[in-house]
Structures are given as C-alpha cells and as structure tokens.
Design an enzyme around this catalytic site. Structure first.
Site, PDB file in Angstrom:
ATOM      1  N   LEU A  40       0.848  -1.192   0.000  1.00 49.40           N
ATOM      2  CA  LEU A  40       0.000   0.000   0.000  1.00 49.40           C
ATOM      3  C   LEU A  40       0.883   1.241   0.000  1.00 49.40           C
ATOM      4  O   LEU A  40       1.883   1.299   0.728  1.00 49.40           O
ATOM      5  CB  LEU A  40      -0.903   0.027   1.239  1.00 49.40           C
ATOM      6  CG  LEU A  40      -2.059  -0.976   1.293  1.00 49.40           C
ATOM      7  CD1 LEU A  40      -2.767  -0.881   2.641  1.00 49.40           C
ATOM      8  CD2 LEU A  40      -3.047  -0.733   0.166  1.00 49.40           C
ATOM      9  N   ASP A  41       0.521   2.248  -0.807  1.00 47.34           N
ATOM     10  CA  ASP A  41       1.221   3.526  -0.758  1.00 47.34           C
ATOM     11  C   ASP A  41       1.107   4.117   0.646  1.00 47.34           C
ATOM     12  O   ASP A  41       0.124   3.853   1.355  1.00 47.34           O
ATOM     13  CB  ASP A  41       0.620   4.503  -1.769  1.00 47.34           C
ATOM     14  CG  ASP A  41       0.852   4.066  -3.217  1.00 47.34           C
ATOM     15  OD1 ASP A  41       1.822   3.327  -3.464  1.00 47.34           O
ATOM     16  OD2 ASP A  41       0.058   4.468  -4.091  1.00 47.34           O
TER      17      ASP A  41
END
Length: 320
Positions: A40-41
C-alpha cells in the site's frame, strides 16, 4: 518460544509504508520471518495482510483480487496521480449529473488496458519507475491488462468535484491510474483524493486490527494470529494418512484421486477467480490444493501433476 504460523490483518494507518508495518510486527512477535501481501502507498489506509513465520511461503497462493473505497478529485493533474504529488495543472470541471458520471465510468469496467503511474514500483529498463521519476525523468511505461470487476459510484459532489466510489479489481491495478484516466476522459484532469483498501488476498476489513504502538511495540500484546487454513479456504484440501504423510515429508509425490479431495470451504466468487499474484510460478495455472496432515494442520501446498498424482510445491516440516 514457538514461532507463530499464520496471518495478522493490519488496518494500516496513513503516513507509513507497508515495510514499516512489517518492521513493527517483527518487533511485536520477536521474529524475523515476517512478510506482507500487497503493498500500500504510504497515504493509503486499510487492509494489509501480514504473514508470520512459514506462512510467508503461502502468500503466492492467496487470491490476488482486491477491493477499495475512495474518492477521485476532478480538476487536478499531479506528478504522482494522487494528491501527494506535485501539482501539474488545475482547471474547472464541467457541470455533470450522476448519469453522466456513470457513463464516464463505464469504459473502465471489465478487462482493460491500464498504464501504471510514473511514480510506481514498476520496473522500467531495470529500475523502479519511481526512482527515475524522482530524478525528474519522464518515461514511457507500457500499458498492461487488468480487470475491474466492479466499479460502483457512491456519490458525486458537483460543488467539490469529488467522485466517491467502490472498486473490486485484479492484482496489479493502480487506482491512481484509474483516477488519472477518468479525468482525461472527462477532459479536466483528475487525481486520487483518498483511498482505503477494504479487501486483499481473501482478507477483509472486518478482520483488521490496529497497528501496534510505535513507541513500545515490544511491550504490546501481540494480536491474535489467524490460522493458515483461514487464508486458504478458497482451495480444495487433501487429507493425508500416516503413510502418505511420511512420503510427503520427504518431498515425494502422492498417489491420490481427485475425488479424495475435500472441496474448498469458501470457493472464490466468479469476480475473484484470477491467478495467484506470482504469475512467474510454473504451477500458477495448475489445480492447486492444500495438503493437510494427520493432525488437521497445513502440511504444504501441491498441485495435480496428472489425474492420479499430487506433486509437492511447498512442504512444511520437511525431512531429509
């Protein structure tokens, strides 16, 4: 100390990387062998499956489809296709009604070609795209095939230019690219406003627990570990007897018939049936199954070499 074998589903907060979560869980459980499924960013929140111990070897066999809830901001183009990047341009968005928004969303449903963002982990000529982008380089990133099984409009705010949505998509889909491409189709540009992952690798947000305290992770009570079979409920199972288990532990093939298999407890829905994330695995397109030992625990992963032979792929507690 017994090394845990299973999964913890973290509700990742904004502002930290997926690797930060792994590092913290290593300290909480006091082990080194920890991995995660589906990066996930930093700005993205939500479901981050964490594999503990030998469960890291099971990650390639979990379902790759993912679900998200988020918002797209019209009228803004950025260097990263989200609001964390540098602003490239800003313009007004047109007057639109809900039916028109739905019409703009329609081309993005189903099997489509998508170009990853410039700021992404995709390799371009042997280097991550984000590393080249941060040096100010502009590059051509080839489009690739992805599948968006469900793209649901939740709300359209004309005044703010915000589109709230739910999406269920294949592994490798960039929601930032979806926002960017939608903005280009409308003609005003767009970027991702915020994003939360609600489902990944077969785990969902109701199973997620808060990330342990940053300041004293070693003093935090470790969260409950989900057993490996919880993550493998989408696959059929083969129960071994004692003789078969001995052969299995030595990495030998097992003679069996497919009618000996127990069906998957929770088979994937039609919109989740895609290949495992590890597409380079030569067995990825074969009929995978979970092998269960005499105690009812996961002994490993295998696939049908032919109609009467099971070939080991992952063997836990191997001998010899």
């Amino acid at each position: 100390m017994t090394v845990p074998f299973g999964f913890v589903v973290i509700d990742k907060p904004a502002g930290i990387t997926s690797h930060d979560c792994v590092s913290r869980m290593r300290r909480v459980f006091g082990i080194k062998r920890v991995g995660h499924g589906g990066t996930l960013d930093p700005a993205v929140t939500g479901v981050l499956p964490i594999a503990l111990g030998h469960a890291t070897r099971l990650l390639p066999y979990l379902p790759g489809a993912k679900s998200y809830r988020g918002s797209i901001q019209l009228g803004q183009r950025t260097s990263s296709d989200d609001q964390q990047g540098d602003l490239i341009s800003k313009q007004a968005w047109p007057e639109l009604n809900t039916a028109e928004i739905e019409a703009y969303l329609e081309p993005f449903r189903g099997r489509i070609q998508q170009r990853p963002p410039q700021v992404s982990a995709v390799h371009v000529q042997g280097e991550r795209a984000h590393a080249r982008a941060r040096r100010g380089e502009t590059m051509e990133i080839p489009a690739r095939t992805i599948t968006i099984d469900r793209l649901q409009l939740l709300n359209w705010n004309q005044q703010l230019g915000q589109i709230d949505f739910n999406v269920h998509c294949s592994s490798g889909t960039y929601i930032r690219s979806l926002a960017r491409d939608l903005g280009e189709l409308i003609g005003c540009g767009a970027c991702l406003g915020w994003l939360k992952r609600t489902q990944a690798l077969g785990f969902h947000e109701q199973q997620a627990v808060p990330l342990p305290d940053r300041d004293n992770p070693a003093l935090t009570t470790p969260p409950a570990v989900l057993p490996p079979l919880t993550a493998l409920a989408h696959l059929p199972r083969l129960q071994l007897n004692e003789e078969e288990q001995e052969s299995w532990s030595c990495g030998r093939r097992i003679t069996a018939h497919q009618d000996q298999c127990q069906p998957a407890p929770k088979p994937l829905a039609s919109d989740q049936q895609e290949s495992a994330p590890n597409q380079t695995d030569p067995s990825a397109n074969k009929s995978m199954l979970v092998v269960i030992d005499c105690r009812g625990e996961v002994a490993g992963m295998a696939y049908w070499e032919d109609n009467a032979t099971v070939k080991p792929k992952v063997v836990f507690n191997a001998q010899g």
